[in-house]
Design a protein around this motif. Structure first.
Motif, short mmCIF file in Angstrom:
data_model
loop_
_atom_site.label_atom_id
_atom_site.label_comp_id
_atom_site.label_asym_id
_atom_site.label_seq_id
_atom_site.Cartn_x
_atom_site.Cartn_y
_atom_site.Cartn_z
N LYS A 6 10.21 8.79 -8.11
CA LYS A 6 9.76 7.86 -7.12
C LYS A 6 8.39 8.24 -6.62
O LYS A 6 8.05 9.37 -6.53
CB LYS A 6 10.54 7.87 -5.76
N GLY A 7 7.30 7.05 -6.44
CA GLY A 7 6.09 7.20 -6.14
C GLY A 7 5.64 6.39 -5.24
O GLY A 7 6.53 5.37 -4.73
N GLU A 8 4.20 6.42 -5.02
CA GLU A 8 3.66 5.40 -4.17
C GLU A 8 2.49 4.69 -4.87
O GLU A 8 1.53 5.65 -5.58
CB GLU A 8 3.09 6.11 -2.77
N VAL A 9 2.23 3.41 -4.61
CA VAL A 9 1.26 2.86 -5.60
C VAL A 9 -0.22 2.99 -4.71
O VAL A 9 -0.06 2.77 -3.34
CB VAL A 9 1.26 1.25 -5.39
N LEU A 10 -1.35 3.76 -5.33
CA LEU A 10 -2.45 3.91 -4.91
C LEU A 10 -3.52 2.94 -4.98
O LEU A 10 -4.09 2.50 -4.14
CB LEU A 10 -3.13 5.15 -5.60
N SER A 11 -3.35 2.11 -5.98
CA SER A 11 -4.38 1.07 -6.48
C SER A 11 -4.01 0.19 -7.45
O SER A 11 -2.91 0.54 -8.35
CB SER A 11 -5.85 1.52 -6.61
N VAL A 12 -4.21 -1.09 -7.64
CA VAL A 12 -4.00 -1.95 -8.73
C VAL A 12 -5.26 -1.71 -9.63
O VAL A 12 -6.55 -1.88 -9.36
CB VAL A 12 -3.91 -3.50 -8.41
N GLU A 21 -1.15 -3.13 -14.12
CA GLU A 21 -1.41 -1.92 -14.23
C GLU A 21 -1.59 -1.06 -13.01
O GLU A 21 -2.54 -1.74 -12.36
CB GLU A 21 -2.46 -1.63 -15.19
N LEU A 22 -1.07 0.08 -12.42
CA LEU A 22 -1.34 0.64 -11.30
C LEU A 22 -1.59 2.06 -11.45
O LEU A 22 -1.22 2.69 -12.43
CB LEU A 22 0.11 0.73 -10.46
N GLN A 23 -2.27 2.66 -10.40
CA GLN A 23 -2.31 4.00 -10.35
C GLN A 23 -1.40 4.39 -9.10
O GLN A 23 -1.18 4.03 -7.98
CB GLN A 23 -3.70 4.19 -9.91
N VAL A 24 -0.53 5.35 -9.40
CA VAL A 24 0.66 5.86 -8.69
C VAL A 24 0.57 7.40 -8.33
O VAL A 24 0.23 8.25 -9.28
CB VAL A 24 2.09 5.51 -9.27
N SER A 25 0.87 7.62 -7.12
CA SER A 25 0.91 9.06 -6.83
C SER A 25 2.48 9.58 -6.86
O SER A 25 3.34 8.91 -6.46
CB SER A 25 0.25 9.30 -5.28
N LEU A 26 2.39 10.71 -7.79
CA LEU A 26 3.95 11.31 -7.85
C LEU A 26 3.83 12.75 -6.93
O LEU A 26 2.66 13.29 -6.90
CB LEU A 26 4.22 11.48 -9.09
N PRO A 27 5.10 13.66 -6.89
CA PRO A 27 5.00 14.68 -6.26
C PRO A 27 4.15 15.75 -7.38
O PRO A 27 3.34 16.68 -6.74
CB PRO A 27 6.44 15.01 -6.13
N GLU A 28 4.37 15.48 -8.50
CA GLU A 28 3.41 16.30 -9.60
C GLU A 28 1.99 15.90 -10.11
O GLU A 28 1.45 16.59 -10.66
CB GLU A 28 4.30 16.57 -10.87
N GLY A 29 1.69 14.85 -9.22
CA GLY A 29 0.22 14.32 -9.55
C GLY A 29 0.17 12.75 -9.63
O GLY A 29 1.01 12.21 -9.06
N TYR A 36 6.28 -5.47 -14.43
CA TYR A 36 6.14 -6.70 -14.75
C TYR A 36 6.64 -7.60 -13.50
O TYR A 36 7.90 -7.46 -13.11
CB TYR A 36 7.34 -6.96 -15.84
N PRO A 37 5.61 -8.51 -12.66
CA PRO A 37 6.04 -9.07 -11.53
C PRO A 37 7.31 -9.77 -11.61
O PRO A 37 8.26 -9.93 -10.73
CB PRO A 37 4.83 -9.76 -11.18
N ARG A 38 7.67 -10.56 -12.62
CA ARG A 38 8.82 -11.23 -12.82
C ARG A 38 9.93 -10.79 -12.85
O ARG A 38 11.35 -11.46 -12.61
CB ARG A 38 8.65 -12.27 -13.98
N LEU A 39 10.08 -9.38 -13.23
CA LEU A 39 11.20 -8.68 -13.02
C LEU A 39 11.43 -7.72 -11.64
O LEU A 39 12.45 -7.88 -11.15
CB LEU A 39 11.00 -7.48 -14.35
N VAL A 40 10.29 -7.47 -11.16
CA VAL A 40 10.26 -6.42 -10.22
C VAL A 40 9.66 -6.92 -8.88
O VAL A 40 9.81 -6.18 -7.93
CB VAL A 40 10.01 -5.03 -10.47
N GLY A 41 8.65 -7.88 -8.94
CA GLY A 41 8.00 -8.48 -7.84
C GLY A 41 6.57 -7.78 -8.08
O GLY A 41 6.42 -7.13 -8.86
N ARG A 42 5.77 -8.15 -7.05
CA ARG A 42 4.25 -7.55 -7.26
C ARG A 42 4.15 -6.58 -6.44
O ARG A 42 3.93 -6.65 -5.13
CB ARG A 42 3.52 -8.85 -6.97
N PRO A 43 3.70 -5.47 -7.02
CA PRO A 43 3.28 -4.07 -6.11
C PRO A 43 2.13 -4.17 -5.54
O PRO A 43 1.25 -4.77 -6.23
CB PRO A 43 3.51 -2.79 -7.23
N GLU A 44 2.22 -3.62 -4.28
CA GLU A 44 0.75 -3.42 -3.59
C GLU A 44 0.59 -2.11 -3.16
O GLU A 44 1.52 -1.39 -3.11
CB GLU A 44 0.95 -4.40 -2.16
N PRO A 45 -0.91 -1.59 -2.84
CA PRO A 45 -0.89 -0.30 -2.45
C PRO A 45 -0.27 -0.11 -1.15
O PRO A 45 -0.21 -0.88 -0.54
CB PRO A 45 -2.50 -0.46 -2.22
#
Length: 372
Positions: A6-12, A21-29, A36-45
């Motif tokens: 489980k992570g957090e979106v830092l940027s598109v 394509e996203l940059q995502v923060s995880l506990p290990e880095g 794919y927005p049609r499958l999961v929706g559109r992620p935002e920072p």
């Protein structure tokens, strides 16, 4: 079997049709992730994302991505509209699509009784990376009238450029959206559409099988030529039969039984470090020599020197079942260097494996010669 994070979106970072394509923060880095927005929706920072990091952690061929499974705190709306074909069936991300061949489709009546490709050339290749190279060769003599090359020059042709459809098999990536090349080629008119078949999905047209995919390319997209390959990536085990490119032989059979003109593009390499892929890959010799029961025109490029002789000798193993067609490669390198998309095969670019791209381009050149 699955590494969950489980992570957090830092940027598109960037996006193309169907994928972000996203940059995502995880506990290990940090890591790159693909949604794919049609499958999961559109992620935002700032969004929380549930990721599958299995292939990323194992260094497998996903382009270095973790895959977004869900936005747990912001679920997308329920899909609306027709479509009851289920793809990626019985997986957690099974999705419904409107198949061109299903009863609710506006094309059902067209495809219900369709049984012929009317002699349409069908170029079959093992790897997805062959797709743009085949198109470079095909459009070398019949370019799209409105295509502007990398230097800004506008191509012109006294004849109508052929409509080319990409029929995607499900041996590699399942989402058609994964392919940046296909998206770009679609955008500039080098492809009239993408048909996703079998368990693959996300094309302009969805089909149940490669057979209805080919028929849809012809009768729904009005294609003059179809190119059949698996999606990006492929699976191989170093055994004679354990590789996803076996489907290339099955595609030859499908094209032939439907009255198409199968053109087999060889998988050739001068830069692969594995002996089984040097010259004509064992994948091509198995798929076309053992799996393809129907005859095809196998394009043998006239490559220079000892390596060209080696390719011709290896290809001769296919002569008993298929027609070998020698095709010159003069002028093809220039066309490949003007490709509107990046050319890369198994991590090697044009200069690292020129022979492989020339071979694919030669198949496109031959397909163009079959058009009246």
């Amino acid at each position: 079997m699955i590494r969950w994070r489980k992570g957090e979106v830092l940027s598109v970072r960037r996006e193309w049709p169907g994928a972000i394509e996203l940059q995502v923060s995880l506990p290990e880095g940090e890591c790159r992730a693909l949604a794919y927005p049609r499958l999961v929706g559109r992620p935002e920072p700032g969004d929380a994302v549930l990721l599958n990091t299995t292939a990323l952690a194992m260094g497998l061929g996903t382009g270095g991505y973790a895959m977004v499974v869900a936005l747990p705190d912001r679920l997308p709306e329920d899909p609306q509209g027709p479509g009851h074909l289920v793809k990626a069936r019985y997986t957690p991300l099974q999705a419904t699509v409107l198949g061109a061949d299903e009863q609710d489709s506006p094309f059902h009546d067209v495809l219900r009784d369709a049984d012929s490709l009317d002699g349409m050339p069908v170029v079959v290749a093992d790897l997805h990376s062959a797709l743009p190279a085949i198109l470079c060769g095909l459009f070398g003599s019949r370019p799209p009238a409105d295509y502007a090359g990398p230097a800004g020059e506008v191509a012109s042709s006294p004849v109508r450029a052929p409509r080319v459809a990409y029929v995607m098999l499900d041996g590699g990536a399942l989402p058609g959206w994964f392919s940046m090349s296909a998206a770009r080629l679609r955008e500039i008119g080098w492809l009239c559409g993408v048909v996703t078949t079998g368990q693959s999905f996300g094309g302009d047209v969805e089909a149940v099988t490669v057979h209805t995919g080919l028929l849809a390319a012809r009768h729904v997209l009005s294609a003059d030529v179809a190119i059949v390959t698996q999606g990006p990536g492929n699976l191989g085990t170093g055994t004679r039969w354990g590789f996803s490119g076996v489907s290339a032989g099955e595609a030859v059979n499908a094209a032939a039984v439907l009255g198409g003109r199968p053109v087999a593009a060889l998988r050739v390499s001068e830069g692969d470090l594995r002996e089984r892929h040097i010259g004509v890959s064992h994948h091509s010799l198995t798929a076309y020599g053992r799996v393809a029961l129907a005859p095809a025109q196998v394009v043998v490029p006239e490559l220079p020197g000892d390596f060209g002789d080696r390719v011709a000798e290896q290809a001769s193993e296919l002569a008993g079942r298929h027609e070998l067609v020698r095709v010159p490669v003069d002028g093809l390198e220039e066309l490949l260097r003007r490709s509107p998309v990046k050319l890369s095969t198994m991590g090697r670019g044009l200069d690292e494996d020129l022979a492989g791209f020339l071979t694919s381009a030669a198949a496109g050149r031959h397909a163009a010669s079959l058009l009246s």
